[in-house]
Design an enzyme around this catalytic site. Sequence first.
Site, PDB file in Angstrom:
ATOM      1  N   TYR A  35       2.669  10.027  -0.212  1.00 40.69           N
ATOM      2  CA  TYR A  35       3.703   9.505   0.692  1.00 40.69           C
ATOM      3  C   TYR A  35       5.126   9.834   0.189  1.00 40.69           C
ATOM      4  O   TYR A  35       6.101   9.582   0.898  1.00 40.69           O
ATOM      5  CB  TYR A  35       3.586   7.977   0.880  1.00 40.69           C
ATOM      6  N   ASP A  57       0.835  -1.199   0.000  1.00 42.60           N
ATOM      7  CA  ASP A  57       0.000   0.000   0.000  1.00 42.60           C
ATOM      8  C   ASP A  57       0.870   1.249   0.000  1.00 42.60           C
ATOM      9  O   ASP A  57       1.644   1.477   0.925  1.00 42.60           O
ATOM     10  CB  ASP A  57      -0.884   0.012   1.257  1.00 42.60           C
ATOM     11  N   LYS A  72      -2.694   5.880  -4.432  1.00 49.60           N
ATOM     12  CA  LYS A  72      -3.844   6.757  -4.162  1.00 49.60           C
ATOM     13  C   LYS A  72      -3.702   8.128  -4.839  1.00 49.60           C
ATOM     14  O   LYS A  72      -2.585   8.633  -4.988  1.00 49.60           O
ATOM     15  CB  LYS A  72      -3.995   6.962  -2.645  1.00 49.60           C
ATOM     16  N   HIS A  90      -7.904   9.192  -2.153  1.00 50.18           N
ATOM     17  CA  HIS A  90      -7.314   9.163  -0.806  1.00 50.18           C
ATOM     18  C   HIS A  90      -8.241   9.780   0.248  1.00 50.18           C
ATOM     19  O   HIS A  90      -8.355   9.270   1.359  1.00 50.18           O
ATOM     20  CB  HIS A  90      -5.975   9.915  -0.850  1.00 50.18           C
TER      21      HIS A  90
HETATM   22  N1  LIG Z   1      -5.697   6.056   3.647  1.00 51.74           N
HETATM   23  C1  LIG Z   1      -5.223   6.811   4.610  1.00 51.74           C
HETATM   24  O1  LIG Z   1      -5.626   7.967   4.782  1.00 51.74           O
HETATM   25  C2  LIG Z   1      -4.163   6.242   5.503  1.00 51.74           C
HETATM   26  C3  LIG Z   1      -3.877   6.892   6.725  1.00 51.74           C
HETATM   27  C4  LIG Z   1      -2.908   6.314   7.549  1.00 51.74           C
HETATM   28  C5  LIG Z   1      -2.249   5.153   7.155  1.00 51.74           C
HETATM   29  N2  LIG Z   1      -2.529   4.565   5.939  1.00 51.74           N
HETATM   30  C6  LIG Z   1      -1.838   3.347   5.493  1.00 51.74           C
HETATM   31  O2  LIG Z   1      -1.896   2.394   6.526  1.00 51.74           O
HETATM   32  C7  LIG Z   1      -0.568   2.001   6.887  1.00 51.74           C
HETATM   33  C8  LIG Z   1      -0.506   1.637   8.345  1.00 51.74           C
HETATM   34  O3  LIG Z   1      -0.903   2.713   9.168  1.00 51.74           O
HETATM   35  P1  LIG Z   1       0.105   3.476  10.129  1.00 51.74           P
HETATM   36  O4  LIG Z   1       1.467   3.406   9.537  1.00 51.74           O
HETATM   37  O5  LIG Z   1      -0.481   4.822  10.426  1.00 51.74           O
HETATM   38  O6  LIG Z   1      -0.028   2.686  11.494  1.00 51.74           O
HETATM   39  P2  LIG Z   1       0.303   1.209  12.028  1.00 51.74           P
HETATM   40  O7  LIG Z   1       0.662   0.311  10.917  1.00 51.74           O
HETATM   41  O8  LIG Z   1      -0.830   0.842  12.905  1.00 51.74           O
HETATM   42  O9  LIG Z   1       1.547   1.481  12.957  1.00 51.74           O
HETATM   43  C9  LIG Z   1       2.827   1.721  12.431  1.00 51.74           C
HETATM   44  C10 LIG Z   1       3.773   2.008  13.586  1.00 51.74           C
HETATM   45  O10 LIG Z   1       3.745   0.907  14.509  1.00 51.74           O
HETATM   46  C11 LIG Z   1       5.046   0.368  14.689  1.00 51.74           C
HETATM   47  N3  LIG Z   1       4.885  -1.080  14.649  1.00 51.74           N
HETATM   48  C12 LIG Z   1       4.759  -1.872  13.541  1.00 51.74           C
HETATM   49  N4  LIG Z   1       4.627  -3.162  13.884  1.00 51.74           N
HETATM   50  C13 LIG Z   1       4.664  -3.191  15.236  1.00 51.74           C
HETATM   51  C14 LIG Z   1       4.590  -4.241  16.161  1.00 51.74           C
HETATM   52  N5  LIG Z   1       4.449  -5.503  15.758  1.00 51.74           N
HETATM   53  N6  LIG Z   1       4.667  -3.923  17.487  1.00 51.74           N
HETATM   54  C15 LIG Z   1       4.798  -2.637  17.896  1.00 51.74           C
HETATM   55  N7  LIG Z   1       4.882  -1.591  17.043  1.00 51.74           N
HETATM   56  C16 LIG Z   1       4.819  -1.871  15.727  1.00 51.74           C
HETATM   57  C17 LIG Z   1       5.878   0.862  13.532  1.00 51.74           C
HETATM   58  O11 LIG Z   1       7.190   1.071  13.972  1.00 51.74           O
HETATM   59  P3  LIG Z   1       8.513   0.651  13.134  1.00 51.74           P
HETATM   60  O12 LIG Z   1       8.315   1.075  11.700  1.00 51.74           O
HETATM   61  O13 LIG Z   1       9.595   1.420  13.811  1.00 51.74           O
HETATM   62  O14 LIG Z   1       8.680  -0.839  13.264  1.00 51.74           O
HETATM   63  C18 LIG Z   1       5.203   2.177  13.164  1.00 51.74           C
HETATM   64  O15 LIG Z   1       5.738   3.220  13.922  1.00 51.74           O
HETATM   65  C19 LIG Z   1       0.277   3.212   6.476  1.00 51.74           C
HETATM   66  O16 LIG Z   1       1.640   2.886   6.407  1.00 51.74           O
HETATM   67  C20 LIG Z   1      -0.360   3.552   5.165  1.00 51.74           C
HETATM   68  O17 LIG Z   1       0.074   2.652   4.145  1.00 51.74           O
HETATM   69  C21 LIG Z   1      -3.500   5.092   5.137  1.00 51.74           C
END
Ligand SMILES: NC(=O)c1ccc[n+]([C@@H]2O[C@H](COP(=O)([O-])OP(=O)(O)OC[C@H]3O[C@@H](n4cnc5c(N)ncnc54)[C@H](OP(=O)(O)O)[C@@H]3O)[C@@H](O)[C@H]2O)c1
Length: 307
Positions: A56, A51, A85, A118
Site C-alpha cells: 500500500y 490494516d 502483509k 497477501h
Molecule cells: N487483502 C487484500 O487483498 C485486500 C484487498 C482489498 C482491500 N483490502 C483491505 O480492506 C480495506 C477495505 O477495502 P476497500 O478499501 O477496497 O473497500 P471498502 O472499505 O468496502 O470501501 C472503501 C470505499 O468506500 C467509501 N466509503 C467508506 N465508508 C463509506 C460509507 N459509510 N458510505 C459510503 N461509502 C463509504 C470510501 O470512500 P471515502 O474514503 O472517500 O470515505 C472508499 O472509497 C482496504 O482499505 C484494505 O485495508 C485488502
Amino acid sequence: MSKVYRVNTVNLLSKREMPMIGFGTYARKAEPGQYRQAVEWAIEIGYRHIDTASSYNNEVEVGEGINNKIKEGLVTRDQLFVTTKLWNDRHAETEVVASLKESLARLNLDYVDLYLVHWPVSTNSKGEDTEIDYMETWRGMEKCVELGLTKGIGVSNFNEDQLIRLYENATIPPDVNQIEINPTFVQHKMVDLCKQMSVIPVAYTPLGLISEARPEFIGKDVIKTDPGLGALAQKYEKTRAQIALRYLIQRGIPVIPKSFTKSRIEENLNIFDFELTTGEMALVESFNIDHRCVPANGFKGLKNYPF
Ligand SMILES: NC(=O)c1ccc[n+]([C@@H]2O[C@H](COP(=O)([O-])OP(=O)(O)OC[C@H]3O[C@@H](n4cnc5c(N)ncnc54)[C@H](OP(=O)(O)O)[C@@H]3O)[C@@H](O)[C@H]2O)c1
C-alpha cells in the site's frame, strides 16, 4: 470530547483477541498526510485494529498516525491490533523475515499483531511468476513468530484448496484468511470452511458495491438504490453501508472498511446498537450476485492464482 465507540472482539487460534472492526488503509491515491490523518481520526473515535500492507506504500504514514496517538497517551501499543502483509515478490523463505523487518522499520513499531501472506501467488519484481510454493513462504512466516516480530500469522486471498493444504501442513496454523466478502459476494462456502478450522475469515472491501468508490459497476449495484433496503436502513436510522457492515458482523465476520472521510470513519464503527432480524439478514443476502470487486485479473495465469 466526542463519543468513543467500543467494538466486540473475536478469538484467534493464537489465543489473542482481534477487534471485529478494523480500519482499512488501502487507497488508489492519497494526498500527503491523508493516511496519517485518517488513522489518527480512526484511533480517536475508537478503532483499535488497523490494516495495512507493504504494497500500500503507506506504512510510514500509518505508523506515524499510530505513534502520534501513543505519544499523546490516548492508547498504549498493547491496546492496538496492527496488521501488515508480505508482498508477492518476497515469498522466498529467506526473504520473509527481512521483509517484515522492513515493514516494522517503516511503521516504527517493534512488532505487529498479525502478518499476512497477501496473495498465494509469487512473482519477481517485474511481476513474472516465480512459482514459489506458499508452504515454503509459510516457514518464513513461522520464523517471524519465533523471532517475536509478529504475534500471529495468517493469509489473504487463499482459495479453499490452498487454505486446507496450508492448515494441514503448518506448524503454526493461520489465524485468519482475509478475503473479499460483502452483501453482493457472500462467500458462504469459504466462511463455512474457515469456521470448521477456527480460522477467522476477515472481510475486505466489506462495502462492496455500496461503496461510492466503485462507479465501474453501475448496473450491478441495485443494492445502492433498492427501496426495500432503503426502508430497512430508515427503520434503524442507519445508512446502507452500516446495514452491510452489520450483516457481516452478525455472521461473525470481522470487517475492515476504509474511509478518508471523518464522518464515515465514525459511521462505519457505529453499528453495535441495533440487530437485524433473520428476515432482514435474508433481505441483505438477496443482493448476492457472487460478484468480485477485486478479481486481481493481473495475476491470472500465475501458478497459484486463487480465483
Ligand atoms: N487483502 C487484500 O487483498 C485486500 C484487498 C482489498 C482491500 N483490502 C483491505 O480492506 C480495506 C477495505 O477495502 P476497500 O478499501 O477496497 O473497500 P471498502 O472499505 O468496502 O470501501 C472503501 C470505499 O468506500 C467509501 N466509503 C467508506 N465508508 C463509506 C460509507 N459509510 N458510505 C459510503 N461509502 C463509504 C470510501 O470512500 P471515502 O474514503 O472517500 O470515505 C472508499 O472509497 C482496504 O482499505 C484494505 O485495508 C485488502
